[in-house]
Design a protein around this motif. Structure first.
Motif, PDB file in Angstrom:
ATOM      1  N   ARG A  29       0.751  -1.377  -0.094  1.00  0.00           N
ATOM      2  CA  ARG A  29       0.055   0.096   0.087  1.00  0.00           C
ATOM      3  C   ARG A  29       0.747   1.293  -0.065  1.00  0.00           C
ATOM      4  NH1 ARG A  29      -4.526  -1.216   4.493  1.00  0.00           N
ATOM      5  NH2 ARG A  29      -5.369   0.810   3.824  1.00  0.00           N
ATOM      6  N   ASN A 143      -5.076   1.174  12.595  1.00  0.00           N
ATOM      7  CA  ASN A 143      -6.092   1.778  11.495  1.00  0.00           C
ATOM      8  C   ASN A 143      -6.818   2.580  12.347  1.00  0.00           C
ATOM      9  OD1 ASN A 143      -8.217   1.944   9.896  1.00  0.00           O
ATOM     10  ND2 ASN A 143      -7.579  -0.124   8.861  1.00  0.00           N
ATOM     11  N   ASN A 146     -10.313   6.265   8.655  1.00  0.00           N
ATOM     12  CA  ASN A 146     -10.117   6.855   7.044  1.00  0.00           C
ATOM     13  C   ASN A 146      -8.685   6.933   7.057  1.00  0.00           C
ATOM     14  OD1 ASN A 146     -12.553   7.722   6.836  1.00  0.00           O
ATOM     15  ND2 ASN A 146     -12.427   9.571   8.257  1.00  0.00           N
ATOM     16  N   THR A 147      -7.801   6.629   8.083  1.00  0.00           N
ATOM     17  CA  THR A 147      -5.915   6.581   7.754  1.00  0.00           C
ATOM     18  C   THR A 147      -5.751   5.218   8.416  1.00  0.00           C
ATOM     19  OG1 THR A 147      -5.682   7.725   9.571  1.00  0.00           O
ATOM     20  CG2 THR A 147      -6.068   9.109   7.552  1.00  0.00           C
ATOM     21  N   VAL A 148      -4.515   4.869   8.086  1.00  0.00           N
ATOM     22  CA  VAL A 148      -3.731   3.831   8.716  1.00  0.00           C
ATOM     23  C   VAL A 148      -2.340   4.326   8.843  1.00  0.00           C
ATOM     24  CG1 VAL A 148      -3.103   2.584   6.800  1.00  0.00           C
ATOM     25  CG2 VAL A 148      -3.150   1.308   8.581  1.00  0.00           C
ATOM     26  N   ASP A 164      -3.730   7.543   3.646  1.00  0.00           N
ATOM     27  CA  ASP A 164      -5.288   7.444   3.501  1.00  0.00           C
ATOM     28  C   ASP A 164      -6.058   6.034   3.101  1.00  0.00           C
ATOM     29  OD1 ASP A 164      -8.007   7.669   1.470  1.00  0.00           O
ATOM     30  OD2 ASP A 164      -7.996   9.460   2.461  1.00  0.00           O
ATOM     31  N   THR A 165      -6.701   5.371   3.658  1.00  0.00           N
ATOM     32  CA  THR A 165      -7.275   4.096   3.723  1.00  0.00           C
ATOM     33  C   THR A 165      -7.950   3.843   2.304  1.00  0.00           C
ATOM     34  OG1 THR A 165      -9.125   4.517   5.032  1.00  0.00           O
ATOM     35  CG2 THR A 165      -7.362   3.480   6.090  1.00  0.00           C
ATOM     36  N   THR A 166      -8.488   4.765   1.705  1.00  0.00           N
ATOM     37  CA  THR A 166      -9.308   4.676   0.517  1.00  0.00           C
ATOM     38  C   THR A 166      -8.430   4.777  -0.748  1.00  0.00           C
ATOM     39  OG1 THR A 166     -11.460   5.828   1.443  1.00  0.00           O
ATOM     40  CG2 THR A 166     -11.098   5.617  -0.941  1.00  0.00           C
ATOM     41  N   ASN A 168      -4.847   5.241  -0.536  1.00  0.00           N
ATOM     42  CA  ASN A 168      -3.503   4.509  -0.354  1.00  0.00           C
ATOM     43  C   ASN A 168      -2.519   5.703  -0.495  1.00  0.00           C
ATOM     44  OD1 ASN A 168      -3.953   2.254   0.681  1.00  0.00           O
ATOM     45  ND2 ASN A 168      -4.113   1.250  -1.143  1.00  0.00           N
TER      46      ASN A 168
END
Length: 243
Positions: A29, A143, A146-148, A164-166, A168
């Motif tokens: 990611r 996690n 919305n972010t990791v 940003d988790t959506t 990357n």
């Protein structure tokens, strides 16, 4: 654009990762939007400030042949060129067009300017927006929906990356020196992403380096072109003296 507050960030947020699958996924990611190129052209509004109250603004024109040569021209008021630099893997040449001088330094000169262990590749990645000093050694993650946040520990830094988790996309990097005696930190905030020639490019950056002093750099990219062959003009006038 507001800067990410990192004062309360706690890097060690989960036990050490023991799953190869999770580690591979996190690395994938982080690397999913790595920018590769052969040639790079950029026009950047650059603002500098430090803790002594000094500040300056300039426009930088940057040309890069990947892993080979970098050309930088700095202009100030009235679009008058003040400095021109040519950077290779082992050398830095700087023309001061106001004082008519030319200087040659080793590539370690970059470390004096940026206050980080910078070489050609690191500077190249900083300019195009790739993560720097991020190791394969991922030790923890968190996690937040919305972010990791992913923490890796390398030779120089403990590096906390916020994705940003959506999308990357990397939103923020926080580097803390592995050597606690140095107490060196670097915060890099990335924003204003857009698709440029099939690359997700961050056109706005804020970089803060803190050790004994503090340096703030803001980069606002006004023009970006990839993979257009470029020249690197660096003719030294006869009246220039070595410095």
């Amino acid at each position: 654009m507001s800067k990410v507050d990192t004062t309360s960030v706690k890097p060690a947020v989960k036990p050490e990762i023991d799953s190869a699958a999770i580690k591979a996924d996190l690395l994938s990611r982080i690397e999913s939007h790595h920018i590769d190129f052969d040639w790079f052209l950029g026009k950047i509004k650059v603002d500098f400030s430090d803790n002594t109250g000094k500040d300056a603004s300039a426009t930088a024109f940057v040309r890069i042949r990947k892993d080979s040569v970098m050309w930088i021209s700095m202009t100030g008021l009235l679009n008058i060129e003040g400095y021109r630099a040519l950077i290779t893997q082992d050398s830095v040449f700087v023309m001061d067009k106001q004082k008519n001088t030319i200087s040659r330094r080793s590539v370690s000169y970059l470390q004096e300017i940026i206050k980080l262990p910078v070489d050609f590749k690191v500077l190249q990645d900083l300019i195009v927006g790739n993560p720097v000093y991020f190791p394969d050694n991922i030790v923890s993650f968190k996690n937040n929906g919305n972010t990791v946040m992913v923490l890796g520990i390398g030779e120089f830094f403990k590096h906390l990356v916020t994705l940003d988790t959506t999308s990357n996309l990397i939103m923020h990097s926080k580097l803390d020196d592995v050597d606690d005696m140095r107490n060196r930190t670097c915060d890099i905030t990335l924003g204003n992403y857009s698709n440029i020639q099939n690359r997700q490019f961050s056109s706005y950056r804020e970089i803060t380096v803190t050790e004994k002093s503090k340096l703030d750099i803001r980069l606002d990219f006004k023009q970006v072109v990839f993979d257009q062959p470029l020249s690197f003009p660096f003719n030294i006038p006869k009246n220039f003296t070595s410095k």
